[in-house]
Every structure is written in C-alpha cells, then in structure tokens.
Write a protein that holds these residues in place. Structure first.
Motif, PDB file in Angstrom:
ATOM      1  N   ASP A 163      36.350  40.123  45.182  1.00  0.00           N
ATOM      2  CA  ASP A 163      36.742  39.822  43.803  1.00  0.00           C
ATOM      3  C   ASP A 163      35.828  38.742  43.212  1.00  0.00           C
ATOM      4  O   ASP A 163      35.731  37.631  43.737  1.00  0.00           O
ATOM      5  CB  ASP A 163      38.201  39.355  43.798  1.00  0.00           C
ATOM      6  CG  ASP A 163      38.778  39.200  42.403  1.00  0.00           C
ATOM      7  OD1 ASP A 163      38.006  39.199  41.428  1.00  0.00           O
ATOM      8  OD2 ASP A 163      40.008  39.076  42.305  1.00  0.00           O
ATOM      9  N   THR A 164      35.158  39.072  42.110  1.00  0.00           N
ATOM     10  CA  THR A 164      34.213  38.134  41.481  1.00  0.00           C
ATOM     11  C   THR A 164      34.846  37.299  40.375  1.00  0.00           C
ATOM     12  O   THR A 164      34.153  36.506  39.732  1.00  0.00           O
ATOM     13  CB  THR A 164      33.030  38.915  40.879  1.00  0.00           C
ATOM     14  OG1 THR A 164      33.543  39.919  39.993  1.00  0.00           O
ATOM     15  CG2 THR A 164      32.190  39.564  41.965  1.00  0.00           C
ATOM     16  N   THR A 165      36.147  37.477  40.153  1.00  0.00           N
ATOM     17  CA  THR A 165      36.800  36.769  39.043  1.00  0.00           C
ATOM     18  C   THR A 165      37.643  35.582  39.495  1.00  0.00           C
ATOM     19  O   THR A 165      38.290  34.939  38.672  1.00  0.00           O
ATOM     20  CB  THR A 165      37.709  37.736  38.255  1.00  0.00           C
ATOM     21  OG1 THR A 165      38.824  38.122  39.082  1.00  0.00           O
ATOM     22  CG2 THR A 165      36.941  38.975  37.831  1.00  0.00           C
ATOM     23  N   GLU A 212      49.267  44.980  32.650  1.00  0.00           N
ATOM     24  CA  GLU A 212      48.666  45.258  31.367  1.00  0.00           C
ATOM     25  C   GLU A 212      48.345  44.006  30.561  1.00  0.00           C
ATOM     26  O   GLU A 212      47.485  44.017  29.699  1.00  0.00           O
ATOM     27  CB  GLU A 212      49.601  46.160  30.537  1.00  0.00           C
ATOM     28  CG  GLU A 212      49.832  47.521  31.155  1.00  0.00           C
ATOM     29  CD  GLU A 212      48.622  48.422  31.049  1.00  0.00           C
ATOM     30  OE1 GLU A 212      47.601  47.989  30.478  1.00  0.00           O
ATOM     31  OE2 GLU A 212      48.688  49.541  31.554  1.00  0.00           O
ATOM     32  N   LYS A 213      49.018  42.914  30.831  1.00  0.00           N
ATOM     33  CA  LYS A 213      48.838  41.715  30.017  1.00  0.00           C
ATOM     34  C   LYS A 213      47.551  40.976  30.349  1.00  0.00           C
ATOM     35  O   LYS A 213      47.125  40.103  29.616  1.00  0.00           O
ATOM     36  CB  LYS A 213      50.044  40.784  30.192  1.00  0.00           C
ATOM     37  CG  LYS A 213      51.338  41.367  29.618  1.00  0.00           C
ATOM     38  CD  LYS A 213      52.478  40.362  29.718  1.00  0.00           C
ATOM     39  CE  LYS A 213      53.753  40.941  29.127  1.00  0.00           C
ATOM     40  NZ  LYS A 213      54.882  39.976  29.223  1.00  0.00           N
ATOM     41  N   LYS A 214      46.925  41.306  31.475  1.00  0.00           N
ATOM     42  CA  LYS A 214      45.694  40.630  31.826  1.00  0.00           C
ATOM     43  C   LYS A 214      44.554  41.109  30.938  1.00  0.00           C
ATOM     44  O   LYS A 214      44.461  42.283  30.601  1.00  0.00           O
ATOM     45  CB  LYS A 214      45.340  40.892  33.293  1.00  0.00           C
ATOM     46  CG  LYS A 214      46.139  40.061  34.269  1.00  0.00           C
ATOM     47  CD  LYS A 214      45.571  40.230  35.666  1.00  0.00           C
ATOM     48  CE  LYS A 214      46.308  39.348  36.673  1.00  0.00           C
ATOM     49  NZ  LYS A 214      45.761  39.516  38.024  1.00  0.00           N
ATOM     50  N   SER A 262      43.293  35.966  40.498  1.00  0.00           N
ATOM     51  CA  SER A 262      42.374  37.031  40.106  1.00  0.00           C
ATOM     52  C   SER A 262      42.610  37.439  38.661  1.00  0.00           C
ATOM     53  O   SER A 262      43.747  37.430  38.170  1.00  0.00           O
ATOM     54  CB  SER A 262      42.557  38.255  41.011  1.00  0.00           C
ATOM     55  OG  SER A 262      41.777  39.336  40.552  1.00  0.00           O
ATOM     56  N   LYS A 263      41.557  37.792  37.964  1.00  0.00           N
ATOM     57  CA  LYS A 263      41.647  38.262  36.582  1.00  0.00           C
ATOM     58  C   LYS A 263      41.605  39.784  36.502  1.00  0.00           C
ATOM     59  O   LYS A 263      41.570  40.353  35.404  1.00  0.00           O
ATOM     60  CB  LYS A 263      40.498  37.674  35.760  1.00  0.00           C
ATOM     61  CG  LYS A 263      40.533  36.153  35.653  1.00  0.00           C
ATOM     62  CD  LYS A 263      39.343  35.646  34.860  1.00  0.00           C
ATOM     63  CE  LYS A 263      39.342  34.112  34.801  1.00  0.00           C
ATOM     64  NZ  LYS A 263      38.163  33.579  34.068  1.00  0.00           N
TER      65      LYS A 263
END
Length: 320
Positions: free
Chosen positions: A258-260, A11-13, A102-103
């Motif tokens: 993953d694009t982040t 959740e913190k992301k 990853s984001k």
C-alpha cells in the motif's frame, strides 16, 4: 497469495492515484543500485556452474544421476500442469485487507486467467518450475558446452528457493493473521490449489537441497534474490490500476505494498521485506552446512527427512 475479508467497499474514502511517494521511489532506486553493484561476475558464477553441481546426488545409494534428472523433470512437469490448470480454471474473488490509515477503497475484484500470475506466489512458483526443468535437463545432459545454461540454472535456483520460503512464511505469519485479526475469511487461503502454491513450493525447494541433488546456493550470488523481489515491487506499483474500474482507485494484492499509508510506512515496509528476503537467502546458504554435519541425528536419509519436516512445519500453514 490470495486473501479475503468481509469488509465492503468504503465509498466515503476519496479515490487516490496510489502513485508511490518520492521517498519510496528513492528507497527502491537506492536498493536496486546497491544490489546491482554487488551482482556476481561470470567468473564467480562459473565456480559452481559446472556439470557436477547438477549431477551430484545427495544419497547415491538410493538414486542414480539419471533418476535424479527424471525426478526433477517429473516435478517440473507437474508444476507446469498445475500452472496451466490455474490459467484455465482458477477464479478468485480477492479482497485485500488494508491496514489502518490506508486511503484505498476496500473493493472485491476478480483474479482469473493470466492475472493469476500477478501474485508474487505465482512469480516464485514459476521460477521454481523453471529451475526444476533446468536442473533436471542438466542432470541428464550436463556438458561443458552448456556453459550459459548452467549459469542461468545456478542463478535461477538461488533466486527461487529463498523466494518460495519467503512466500510461505509471509502467508503463515503475516497475511493469514492479518485477515483473521480484521474478521476476514481465510477460505481462499485454505483451498487446495492455493495451499499447493503456499506450502508445496517451499517443501520442494528444501527437498532439492536435502534429498535430491543439493544445488549450491552461496553468498556470492545473494544479490539476485532481493533484485527479483525489487522487480516485483515495481510490477505491483505499475499494475495497481489493472484490477478494478478507475472510479475505485488503485488496488494492491498485498496490504504491505500500500503506497497511501502515512509517513514513511511504504519505504519501511519495503526495507523490512528485503531484509527478510536476505535473511531467507542466508538461511538457505546455511542449509547445506547444517545438512552435511547435523550432529544430533547424523547425516543419513532419516535425519534429512526430519530436517525437511521441521523446516516445512516452521514455514507452512494449512488451516486456522
């Protein structure tokens, strides 16, 4: 290719859009332009889009041309029934195990109904299914009048065969190990329904070349396979918001899309995937040559069966 992990949502992301970075878009566009420019001409495809390509039998002493056609159609029918069953009954709780950096939030989401076809596994399975239908029909009703149908059949098999080998190898050597490494559970990968998509697919493609008719796969048509992969990458980017609520941000079915990730990781991953794609295509092109002159065991049915088993062992994984 479903994957799972015990990780809970982070959740913190900060929620991100997941829009592909400009370098990834530029890389994708450059590769599309490159492969489109090398597409074979109709005259080139017509060199093999002939009735004999579909009526040829690897072991005529065991199979007639009609039996070849019926076997292909039977395989295609069973594959279609499997697809219909998945469409109606298969429900998967999917959790993508993202790489460090990853984001994206790690969020479980449900795949059911038509979304079962969002997996690249299903894309390649359905394409192989179409290939067996076309090849079976053309074995029974091959005619010079079926010019376009034969062209489509040649291109379809050239795209589907290496694609299915790619799926099996990525499951065995990348996704399965990625899940275990991060403490995840591989039970979704070990389900019989999933194993059929990840193992039987390659076995069928190899068996077509080694045991049935040996549909020609040549370097002249090599660009169609990576183009198929590039279309799927675009599809993965476009559907990234279709799995969960907006507050959870984008999701991808495979961690390597993953694009982040930082730097040029997205572009590098794409290039590596396309390189492997081409590698499998080249391998499939060489397969006919190996089967025609396998000096170790000769060119009999036994040696071809051994070849199928060896290739399947290299590509397929059934348990931890």
């Amino acid at each position: 290719m479903p994957s799972s992990s015990p990780e809970s949502m982070e959740e913190k992301k900060e929620v991100v859009t997941g829009f592909p970075p400009m370098h990834a878009l530029a890389t994708w566009g450059a590769m599309v332009a490159c492969f489109v420019s090398t597409l074979p001409s109709l005259e080139t495809i017509d060199q093999v889009a002939k009735p004999q390509s579909f009526t040829h039998v690897v072991f005529p002493e065991f199979l007639s041309t009609n039996m070849l056609g019926y076997i292909r159609l039977a395989i295609a029918t069973l594959m279609l029934l499997k697809t219909i069953r998945d469409q109606m009954y298969t429900v998967t709780v999917h959790i993508t195990t993202y790489s460090a950096g990853s984001k994206l939030l790690t969020v479980p989401f449900t795949i059911a109904g038509f979304k079962n076809h969002y997996y690249f596994t299903n894309w390649t399975w359905n394409l192989l299914n179409l290939s067996f239908f076309l090849n079976g029909y053309l074995a029974l009703y091959s005619d010079e009048k079926n010019e376009w149908l034969m062209r489509i059949a040649i291109v379809t098999f050239a795209s589907s065969a290496p694609s299915n080998m790619l799926v099996s190898s990525i499951i065995k050597y990348v996704i399965w190990d990625q899940i275990r490494k991060q403490g995840g559970n591989t039970k979704n990968l070990q389900r019989s329904s999933t194993l059929i998509h990840h193992t039987i697919n390659s076995i069928l493609a190899i068996s077509e070349v080694a045991l049935l008719g040996g549909i020609p796969v040549r370097m002249q048509e090599f660009s169609v396979a990576p183009l198929y992969g590039l279309v799927y990458i675009l599809f993965a980017w476009m559907t990234r918001h279709s799995y969960t609520e907006a507050k959870h941000g984008p999701q991808f079915l495979y961690f390597f899309f993953d694009t982040t990730l930082p730097g040029y990781t997205t572009s590098v991953s794409m290039i590596c995937l396309l390189f492997v794609f081409i590698l499998f295509y080249v391998s499939f092109c060489l397969m006919n040559l190996v089967l025609q002159d396998w000096w170790i065991l000769g060119n009999g049915l036994g040696s071809h069966l051994v070849f199928v088993v060896l290739c399947s062992t290299l590509l397929c994984r059934f348990r931890d």
